[in-house]
Design a protein around this motif. Structure first.
Motif, PDB file in Angstrom:
ATOM      1  N   ASP A  82     -38.882 -17.479 -50.894  1.00 59.97           N
ATOM      2  CA  ASP A  82     -38.494 -17.545 -52.297  1.00 59.97           C
ATOM      3  C   ASP A  82     -37.147 -18.232 -52.436  1.00 59.97           C
ATOM      4  O   ASP A  82     -36.219 -18.002 -51.644  1.00 59.97           O
ATOM      5  N   VAL A  83     -37.049 -19.078 -53.454  1.00 55.15           N
ATOM      6  CA  VAL A  83     -35.784 -19.672 -53.852  1.00 55.15           C
ATOM      7  C   VAL A  83     -35.564 -19.326 -55.311  1.00 55.15           C
ATOM      8  O   VAL A  83     -36.423 -19.601 -56.162  1.00 55.15           O
ATOM      9  N   THR A  84     -34.449 -18.692 -55.624  1.00 54.56           N
ATOM     10  CA  THR A  84     -34.102 -18.392 -57.010  1.00 54.56           C
ATOM     11  C   THR A  84     -32.756 -19.025 -57.318  1.00 54.56           C
ATOM     12  O   THR A  84     -31.944 -19.277 -56.408  1.00 54.56           O
ATOM     13  N   GLY A  85     -32.530 -19.276 -58.584  1.00 57.95           N
ATOM     14  CA  GLY A  85     -31.279 -19.924 -58.933  1.00 57.95           C
ATOM     15  C   GLY A  85     -30.922 -19.791 -60.395  1.00 57.95           C
ATOM     16  O   GLY A  85     -31.754 -19.454 -61.240  1.00 57.95           O
ATOM     17  N   VAL A  86     -29.658 -20.072 -60.672  1.00 60.13           N
ATOM     18  CA  VAL A  86     -29.120 -20.085 -62.028  1.00 60.13           C
ATOM     19  C   VAL A  86     -28.500 -21.453 -62.268  1.00 60.13           C
ATOM     20  O   VAL A  86     -27.791 -21.991 -61.407  1.00 60.13           O
ATOM     21  N   GLU A  87     -28.777 -22.025 -63.446  1.00 62.43           N
ATOM     22  CA  GLU A  87     -28.214 -23.323 -63.811  1.00 62.43           C
ATOM     23  C   GLU A  87     -27.474 -23.182 -65.131  1.00 62.43           C
ATOM     24  O   GLU A  87     -28.024 -22.666 -66.111  1.00 62.43           O
ATOM     25  N   LEU A  88     -26.215 -23.623 -65.158  1.00 66.84           N
ATOM     26  CA  LEU A  88     -25.360 -23.554 -66.336  1.00 66.84           C
ATOM     27  C   LEU A  88     -24.966 -24.961 -66.762  1.00 66.84           C
ATOM     28  O   LEU A  88     -24.650 -25.797 -65.915  1.00 66.84           O
ATOM     29  N   VAL A  89     -24.963 -25.212 -68.057  1.00 71.44           N
ATOM     30  CA  VAL A  89     -24.560 -26.506 -68.599  1.00 71.44           C
ATOM     31  C   VAL A  89     -23.605 -26.261 -69.767  1.00 71.44           C
ATOM     32  O   VAL A  89     -23.848 -25.388 -70.602  1.00 71.44           O
ATOM     33  N   ALA A  90     -22.528 -27.049 -69.801  1.00 75.74           N
ATOM     34  CA  ALA A  90     -21.574 -26.956 -70.913  1.00 75.74           C
ATOM     35  C   ALA A  90     -21.158 -28.360 -71.326  1.00 75.74           C
ATOM     36  O   ALA A  90     -20.614 -29.116 -70.524  1.00 75.74           O
ATOM     37  N   ILE A  91     -21.431 -28.710 -72.573  1.00 75.32           N
ATOM     38  CA  ILE A  91     -20.936 -29.948 -73.175  1.00 75.32           C
ATOM     39  C   ILE A  91     -20.095 -29.514 -74.366  1.00 75.32           C
ATOM     40  O   ILE A  91     -20.629 -29.027 -75.374  1.00 75.32           O
ATOM     41  N   VAL A  92     -18.787 -29.674 -74.241  1.00 76.98           N
ATOM     42  CA  VAL A  92     -17.884 -29.099 -75.238  1.00 76.98           C
ATOM     43  C   VAL A  92     -16.866 -30.138 -75.690  1.00 76.98           C
ATOM     44  O   VAL A  92     -16.009 -30.552 -74.888  1.00 76.98           O
ATOM     45  N   PRO A  93     -16.921 -30.604 -76.936  1.00 80.34           N
ATOM     46  CA  PRO A  93     -15.811 -31.395 -77.510  1.00 80.34           C
ATOM     47  C   PRO A  93     -14.605 -30.478 -77.695  1.00 80.34           C
ATOM     48  O   PRO A  93     -14.677 -29.482 -78.437  1.00 80.34           O
ATOM     49  N   LEU A  94     -13.511 -30.751 -77.024  1.00 75.46           N
ATOM     50  CA  LEU A  94     -12.387 -29.818 -77.013  1.00 75.46           C
ATOM     51  C   LEU A  94     -11.681 -29.724 -78.360  1.00 75.46           C
ATOM     52  O   LEU A  94     -10.933 -28.775 -78.613  1.00 75.46           O
ATOM     53  N   GLY A  95     -11.948 -30.699 -79.250  1.00 74.94           N
ATOM     54  CA  GLY A  95     -11.392 -30.609 -80.583  1.00 74.94           C
ATOM     55  C   GLY A  95     -11.928 -29.419 -81.358  1.00 74.94           C
ATOM     56  O   GLY A  95     -11.301 -28.965 -82.329  1.00 74.94           O
ATOM     57  N   SER A 146      -7.480 -28.529 -82.348  1.00 73.24           N
ATOM     58  CA  SER A 146      -7.598 -29.815 -83.043  1.00 73.24           C
ATOM     59  C   SER A 146      -6.773 -30.946 -82.424  1.00 73.24           C
ATOM     60  O   SER A 146      -7.216 -32.103 -82.456  1.00 73.24           O
ATOM     61  N   PRO A 147      -5.581 -30.717 -81.827  1.00 75.17           N
ATOM     62  CA  PRO A 147      -4.862 -31.834 -81.199  1.00 75.17           C
ATOM     63  C   PRO A 147      -5.608 -32.456 -80.012  1.00 75.17           C
ATOM     64  O   PRO A 147      -5.247 -33.548 -79.563  1.00 75.17           O
ATOM     65  N   LEU A 148      -6.647 -31.755 -79.508  1.00 77.81           N
ATOM     66  CA  LEU A 148      -7.427 -32.293 -78.392  1.00 77.81           C
ATOM     67  C   LEU A 148      -8.612 -33.130 -78.867  1.00 77.81           C
ATOM     68  O   LEU A 148      -9.516 -33.434 -78.072  1.00 77.81           O
ATOM     69  N   GLU A 149      -8.639 -33.491 -80.130  1.00 79.49           N
ATOM     70  CA  GLU A 149      -9.714 -34.327 -80.649  1.00 79.49           C
ATOM     71  C   GLU A 149      -9.823 -35.614 -79.819  1.00 79.49           C
ATOM     72  O   GLU A 149      -8.828 -36.289 -79.534  1.00 79.49           O
ATOM     73  N   GLY A 150     -11.036 -35.940 -79.412  1.00 80.61           N
ATOM     74  CA  GLY A 150     -11.282 -37.096 -78.546  1.00 80.61           C
ATOM     75  C   GLY A 150     -11.536 -36.701 -77.107  1.00 80.61           C
ATOM     76  O   GLY A 150     -12.160 -37.463 -76.355  1.00 80.61           O
ATOM     77  N   PHE A 151     -11.043 -35.518 -76.700  1.00 80.14           N
ATOM     78  CA  PHE A 151     -11.290 -35.019 -75.354  1.00 80.14           C
ATOM     79  C   PHE A 151     -12.564 -34.169 -75.340  1.00 80.14           C
ATOM     80  O   PHE A 151     -12.949 -33.574 -76.350  1.00 80.14           O
ATOM     81  N   GLY A 152     -13.190 -34.083 -74.184  1.00 75.10           N
ATOM     82  CA  GLY A 152     -14.362 -33.236 -74.033  1.00 75.10           C
ATOM     83  C   GLY A 152     -14.692 -33.001 -72.581  1.00 75.10           C
ATOM     84  O   GLY A 152     -14.152 -33.674 -71.687  1.00 75.10           O
ATOM     85  N   ILE A 153     -15.560 -32.019 -72.341  1.00 75.80           N
ATOM     86  CA  ILE A 153     -16.026 -31.747 -70.989  1.00 75.80           C
ATOM     87  C   ILE A 153     -17.547 -31.795 -70.967  1.00 75.80           C
ATOM     88  O   ILE A 153     -18.210 -31.460 -71.947  1.00 75.80           O
ATOM     89  N   ASN A 154     -18.065 -32.222 -69.848  1.00 75.59           N
ATOM     90  CA  ASN A 154     -19.507 -32.220 -69.593  1.00 75.59           C
ATOM     91  C   ASN A 154     -19.669 -31.662 -68.186  1.00 75.59           C
ATOM     92  O   ASN A 154     -19.339 -32.343 -67.206  1.00 75.59           O
TER      93      ASN A 154
END
Length: 915
Positions: A764-777, A781-789
Motif C-alpha cells: 500500500d502507498v498512501t499520501g497527502v497532497e497540499l496545494v496553495a496559490i495565494v496572492p499575498l495582496g 495590501s502593500p504586498l500587491e503583485g506578490f504571490g506564492i504557488n
C-alpha cells in the motif's frame, strides 16, 4: 477539441477535466462538461494562474497541467525540468540534468506518457520516457492525469502525462514568435546557444503552424562515486591461498572468525569497498525539434487536424576515470586498518572501512558514449459534433531510432594499495607494502589492456487508432443522466534491438601488439584540459590520461567496425485492444450540486517475444551457439473508474475518485536476452512471462477558492499495488569461463542468473497532497503583485524486505516527501519568480539484491525574471541550481557514501521577439 490554454505567459499550473479532451464547444449546458476550449490568457503569470484556478473549479477529477503558451517560455533546461513545478511531480536527474518524470514520488516507470493522444516512443524500451530528448519549446501543454476515467488510455499507476503541441486555430490570426538565448555552465565555463521559432496563421477554414527549436548544452560533472558495498564472498571462496589469507586477516585484525568461508549466508554479511573512482564527465548535447500542424475547421462543430513532430537528440559523453578496483581477481586482504561492527550491527553486518589489499587493479579509463536518437510522430485527429452528439477519432504513429556507440580505453596496473571511506566518498592511497605507487602520477606503470567497443541499435515503433462517440441526453424519466460515451482503441508496439561488442588489442584485426604497451607511450592530457573548465572540483587532484579523441584516432584501425552479434538480437511486439463505456450524471443532494462520471474499460493484450538462447556446444567443446526462440502470451483486464465532484458551498468543492489501473512491464524486460556482468559474476535475463503491475486506488479532496484566483486544496490518496516487477535470483550457471580484457583466461566460475519477476503479494502507498496559490495582496495590501504557488506531497508505504538478507527497504524510486515553492512578483512589464523544489531520499537500487543504495534528498533553487521592453521585445534572465547543490548518495547508512557529484549552475540570458 483538445483542452488548450493560450496566450503569452511563461507557463501555468492548471487542473484539467479528466474528460475535457472529449468535450465540445457546443455542449448542452446540462451536459456536465465544462467548456474549456480557447481560453485566452492575457499575458501574465498571475493571470494564467487565475485561469487555472477557474478551470479547476469547473472540472471533474484530479489532474494538473503546465502550459507554454507560445515558444521559448519554459525556463528550464528541458521538458522534464519544467514539469517539476506541478503538484506531486518530481524528476530524476542524471548528472544535473532532468531526465525522467516521477508522479507522487512513485518510480518513473509507473508513469504513462503520450503526445497528442499517442503513446510515446523514445527508444528507452521501458514505459518511462526519457524527457531530455524533447525540445521543450515545441510543447504547448502538458497535463498530468491522476484520476483516470474509462476514456483514458490505461497505463499509469502513478499518473498519465499527456503532452500537446500547438495548432493554428489555438491562436487568433497570424502569430510569429522567435527567441534566442545563451546559457552559461559554471563548471564547463561554456556558453551554449538556443534558437526557437514559431509561426502560425489562419485563412478562412484552414490554418497552418510550424515551430522549431535547436539548442546545444555542454554540461560538465565532477564525481567521486562507485564506492559500493561488496560482500567478502568475493575473496573468501577463492582458492590458491587467497581465501585462506582473507580468513586469517579477518581474525587477526578485526576479530571476525569465519566458520565456513564457502557459506554465502555468512560471508555476505562482511563488507568491503568495491571500487573507488574519481571521474570527470563532459556531456555535449545537440538537440533539435520541430512541429507542423495543418488544420481544417469550417465551423465550431467540425475540426480535422494533422500533426507532425520530428526531432533528434545527439549526445556525446566523455568520461575520464581514475579508479581502484579493490575486488580484482588477483587480490585479497592484506591489512584491516579500521572496521565497523556497530553501524549495521542490527543486521549482523561488519563493514571494513579502511583496508590494504595485496593487488588492487588500478585503472585509467577513457570512456566515450555516443547516443544518437531520432524521433518522429505523425497523427491525425477528427472532432465532429451535432446538437446532441460528438464524434472524436485519431490515428497515428510514434517512433524512435537510437544508436549507442560506446568505447572504453583501459590501462591497468596491479599493485598493493589502501582504500578507505571519507566523509563524502572514498579514496585510494599508496600502500606501505613494497610495490605500492602513486596511482595518479605513474603513467609508466599502467599497461594497455584493451580498447573495448560496443554498438547497440534500438528501433521503437508504436501505432494507434481510436474512436469515441458521445451522446448528450435530456431524459424526462432520468434527468440525472446527462451523457453516455463509448469508445475503442487499438495500439501496436514493437521494439527491436541489435547489439555487438569487440575489443581492439592491436594495430589490426587479430593483432595483439598493443597489449602491455605503457600508457606513457600515448599522448597524455591533464584532466583540467580533457574537460573544459579547469581543475577537478571534487577533490584536490590532478592526473593525466588519454583523450577519447586520441583513442579513436589511434586505436581504431582502418576498416574497424563493431559487428552485431546474432545471439544478442531480440524483438518484442505488443498489441492492445481496448473498449470502454462511461456515463455522466448531474443532480442535487439537497442544495449541493453533484457531478459523477463512472465507467469501465476492458483491455486485451497479446505479446510476442523473440530472441535467442545460448546453447552449450555439444561433445564437450567450449563455447555457446545461439538458438532462436519465441514465446506468445497475453492477458486481459476490466478496469472500472469513478469521479465525483460536489459543490458544498460557493467557495468549497469536494472531490472523490476511485479506479483500477495497470502499468505494463518494460518491453526490455519481456525480451529474450542475456546480459553478462563479468565483474559481478552474474547473468541478467529477460522474462517473456511477466505480467502487468496492477493498482487499486482512490482519492478524496477539498478545495477552497479565494478571491483574485487564490486556491487552497488538500487531498488524500491510497494505492494498493500488486505484481511489482523486480530482479530476482532464478538460477545458477556453473562452470562459466571468464576472460580478461586481453583475452587471457581469468578463471572458471559459477554465475548467478537474475531475471525480472512479478513480486508476490501487494503493498500500500498512501499520501497527502497540499496545494496553495495565494496572492499575498489578499493578506497585506502593500504586498500587491506578490504571490506564492506551492505544493507538498507526503507518502507512506507498507512495503519492506526486498533485500534478501532482510534489510527493510521501501519500493525502489519512492520518496517519502516532495515539495515545490514558487514566490512570484508581477507589476506592469516586469515579472520575476524564485522556485525551490525538493525530493526526499529514495532507494535507487539494491546492490547484489542485499544492500539498499540510497539517493540523498535533493533540493534546488531556480529563478526567472523578464522585462517587456515594448510590445515586440522581451528580455529574460534565468538561473538553474543557483546554489550549486551536489548530488549525493550512500549505501544503507550515510557514513558509507557512494556518490558525490557536482554539475554546477546554469545562467541563461534570452531575447524574445514577437511580430
Amino acid at each position: 477539441m483538445k483542452n488548450r490554454i493560450l496566450g503569452t505567459t511563461a507557463f501555468a499550473l492548471v487542473a484539467a477535466s479528466p474528460f475535457a479532451a472529449f468535450a465540445q464547444t457546443a455542449a448542452p449546458a446540462d451536459a456536465g462538461v465544462s467548456n474549456v476550449d480557447e481560453i485566452i490568457v492575457t499575458g501574465s503569470y498571475r493571470r494564467s494562474l487565475e485561469q487555472a484556478v477557474d478551470l479547476k473549479r469547473k472540472n471533474v477529477g484530479f489532474s494538473d497541467s503546465i502550459v507554454a503558451t507560445d515558444v521559448a517560455n519554459f525556463p528550464e533546461q528541458n521538458l522534464a525540468e519544467a514539469l517539476q513545478r506541478m503538484p506531486g511531480v518530481t524528476i530524476e536527474r542524471n548528472k544535473g540534468l532532468g531526465q525522467r518524470v516521477m508522479v507522487r514520488g512513485l518510480p518513473s516507470e509507473f508513469t504513462f506518457v503520450s503526445i497528442n493522444g499517442l503513446a510515446t516512443a523514445s527508444g528507452s524500451g521501458g514505459r518511462d520516457v526519457e524527457f531530455d530528448i524533447f525540445a521543450s519549446e515545441i510543447i504547448q501543454q502538458v497535463t498530468v492525469q491522476k484520476s483516470p476515467t474509462a476514456a483514458h488510455e490505461e497505463g499509469g499507476i502513478a499518473g498519465s502525462v499527456n503532452i500537446s503541441t500547438a495548432r493554428p486555430f489555438d491562436y487568433e490570426g497570424r502569430r510569429v514568435v522567435a527567441a534566442v538565448e545563451g546559457a552559461y555552465n559554471s563548471i564547463s565555463e561554456k556558453v551554449d546557444p538556443k534558437v526557437s521559432f514559431l509561426a502560425s496563421d489562419t485563412w478562412g477554414d484552414w490554418g497552418a503552424l510550424v515551430s522549431f527549436s535547436t539548442a546545444r548544452r555542454t554540461n560538465r560533472t565532477d564525481s567521486e562515486s562507485g564506492i559500493n558495498f561488496r560482500p567478502l564472498t568475493r575473496f573468501l571462496n577463492q582458492g590458491s591461498g587467497r581465501g585462506a589469507q582473507a580468513v586469517d586477516v579477518l581474525a587477526r585484525d578485526a576479530g571476525v572468525v569465519v566458520k565456513d568461508r564457502m557459506n554465502a549466508k555468512e560471508t555476505d554479511l562482511i563488507i568491503f569497498q568495491d571500487k573507488v573512482g574519481d571521474r570527470a564527465y563532459l556531456n555535449t548535447q545537440d538537440q533539435w525539434g520541430g512541429t507542423i500542424s495543418l488544420q481544417y475547421r469550417p465551423s465550431s462543430n467540425f475540426s480535422l487536424a494533422f500533426d507532425a513532430m520530428v526531432g533528434a537528440y545527439d549526445t556525446t559523453e566523455d568520461e575520464y576515470d581514475a579508479a581502484a578496483y579493490s575486488a580484482s581477481s588477483r587480490s585479497t586482504l592484506e591489512t584491516i586498518h579500521e572496521y565497523d561492527k556497530t553501524t549495521l550491527g542490527e543486521y549482523g553486518m561488519v563493514v571494513l572501512r579502511d583496508v590494504s589489499y595485496t593487488a588492487t587493479q588500478h585503472e585509467m579509463l577513457s570512456k566515450e558514449r555516443i547516443n544518437k536518437t531520432d524521433y518522429r510522430q505523425f497523427g491525425t485527429e477528427l472532432n465532429w459534433s451535432g446538437d446532441s452528439w460528438r464524434l472524436h477519432a485519431l490515428a497515428g504513429y510514434s517512433g524512435a531510432d537510437k544508436t549507442l556507440d560506446s568505447s572504453n580505453l583501459k590501462h591497468v596496473a596491479y599493485a598493493p594499495s589502501r582504500t578507505r571511506w571519507t566523509n563524502r566518498g572514498g579514496e585510494t592511497i599508496p600502500s606501505t607494502t613494497t610495490g605500492g605507487f602513486d596511482m595518479y602520477n605513474s603513467p609508466d606503470k599502467y599497461l594497455f589492456e584493451a580498447y573495448e567497443t560496443t554498438l547497440e541499435h534500438i528501433t521503437d515503433d508504436k501505432y494507434a487508432a481510436q474512436v469515441d462517440f458521445t451522446k448528450y441526453l435530456s431524459l424526462d424519466f432520468f434527468p440525472a443522466l446527462t451523457s453516455v460515451q463509448f469508445g475503442a482503441r487499438y495500439t501496436d508496439k514493437t521494439k527491436q534491438r541489435d547489439y555487438g561488442a569487440l575489443n581492439i588489442q592491436g594495430s589490426g584485426a587479430g593483432k595483439v601488439d598493443y597489449v602491455g604497451r605503457p600508457m606513457s607511450q600515448s599522448q597524455l592530457t591533464p584532466i583540467g584540459d580533457l574537460v573544459p573548465g579547469g581543475a577537478f572540483n571534487v577533490r584536490d587532484l590532478n592526473w593525466s590520461q588519454v583523450s577519447n579523441d586520441y583513442a579513436r584516432r589511434t586505436f581504431r584501425y582502418d576498416g574497424f567496425y563493431t559487428p552485431f552479434n546474432v545471439g544478442d538480437y531480440y524483438e518484442v511486439s505488443e498489441q492492445v485492444t481496448a473498449a470502454y463505456a462511461m456515463a455522466d450524471f448531474n443532480f442535487d443532494i439537497g442544495s449541493v450540486p453533484v457531478m459523477i462520471n463512472g465507467g469501465a474499460r476492458y483491455v486485451d493484450t497479446s505479446i510476442t517475444s523473440s530472441g535467442y538462447h545460448q546453447i552449450q556446444n555439444p561433445n564437450g567443446s567450449t563455447g555457446y551457439t545461439p538458438e532462436p526462440v519465441s514465446n506468445d502470451g497475453g492477458y486481459d483486464k476490466l478496469l472500472p473508474s469513478l469521479n465525483i465532484t460536489a459543490e458544498l458551498t460557493d467557495s468549497i468543492l469536494f472531490r472523490a475518485a476511485a479506479s483500477e489501473t495497470l502499468i505494463r512491464p518494460a518491453l526490455t524486460d519481456l525480451a529474450y536476452k542475456r546480459t553478462a556482468s563479468w565483474n559481478s559474476y552474474r547473468f541478467t535475463d529477460g522474462n517473456p512471462n511477466l505480467r502487468p503491475t496492477y493498482a487499486k486506488q482512490w482519492e478524496v479532496g477539498l478545495e477552497k477558492y479565494l478571491p483574485q484566483g487564490g486556491l487552497l486544496s488538500v487531498s488524500y490518496f491510497s494505492k494498493q499495488i500488486e505484481g511489482v516487477v523486480r530482479q530476482a535470483l532464478t538460477g545458477v550457471v556453473k562452470g562459466v569461463t571468464k576472460y580478461n580484457a586481453n583475452g587471457t583466461v581469468d578463471g572458471v566460475y559459477d554465475f548467478d542468473v537474475y531475471q525480472p519477476i512479478n513480486q508476490p503479494g501487494s503493498y500500500d502507498v498512501t499520501g497527502v497532497e497540499l496545494v496553495a496559490i495565494v496572492p499575498l495582496g489578499l493578506i497585506y495590501s502593500p504586498l500587491e503583485g506578490f504571490g506564492i504557488n506551492a505544493n507538498y506531497t507526503a507518502l507512506d508505504s507498507s512495503l519492506a524486505g526486498q533485500s534478501k538478507i532482510g534489510v527493510p527497504t521501501p519500493p525502489i524510486g519512492l520518496a517519502d516527501s516532495t515539495y515545490n515553492f514558487t514566490l512570484f512578483y508581477e507589476k506592469d512589464s516586469f515579472q520575476a519568480r524564485v522556485s525551490y523544489n525538493y525530493k526526499d531520499k529514495y532507494v535507487e537500487g539494491i546492490g547484489y539484491e542485499m544492500y539498499p543504495i540510497w539517493r540523498d534528498g535533493y533540493g534546488q533553487v531556480d529563478f526567472s525574471a523578464s522585462y517587456k521592453l515594448n510590445d515586440r521585445f522581451q528580455v529574460s534572465l534565468e538561473g538553474i541550481n543557483i546554489t550549486d547543490e551536489a548530488t549525493t548518495g550512500y549505501t544503507m547508512d550515510p557514513s558509507f557514501p557512494t556518490t558525490y557529484e557536482l554539475s554546477g549552475r546554469r545562467i541563461n540570458l534570452g531575447l524574445r521577439m514577437e511580430f
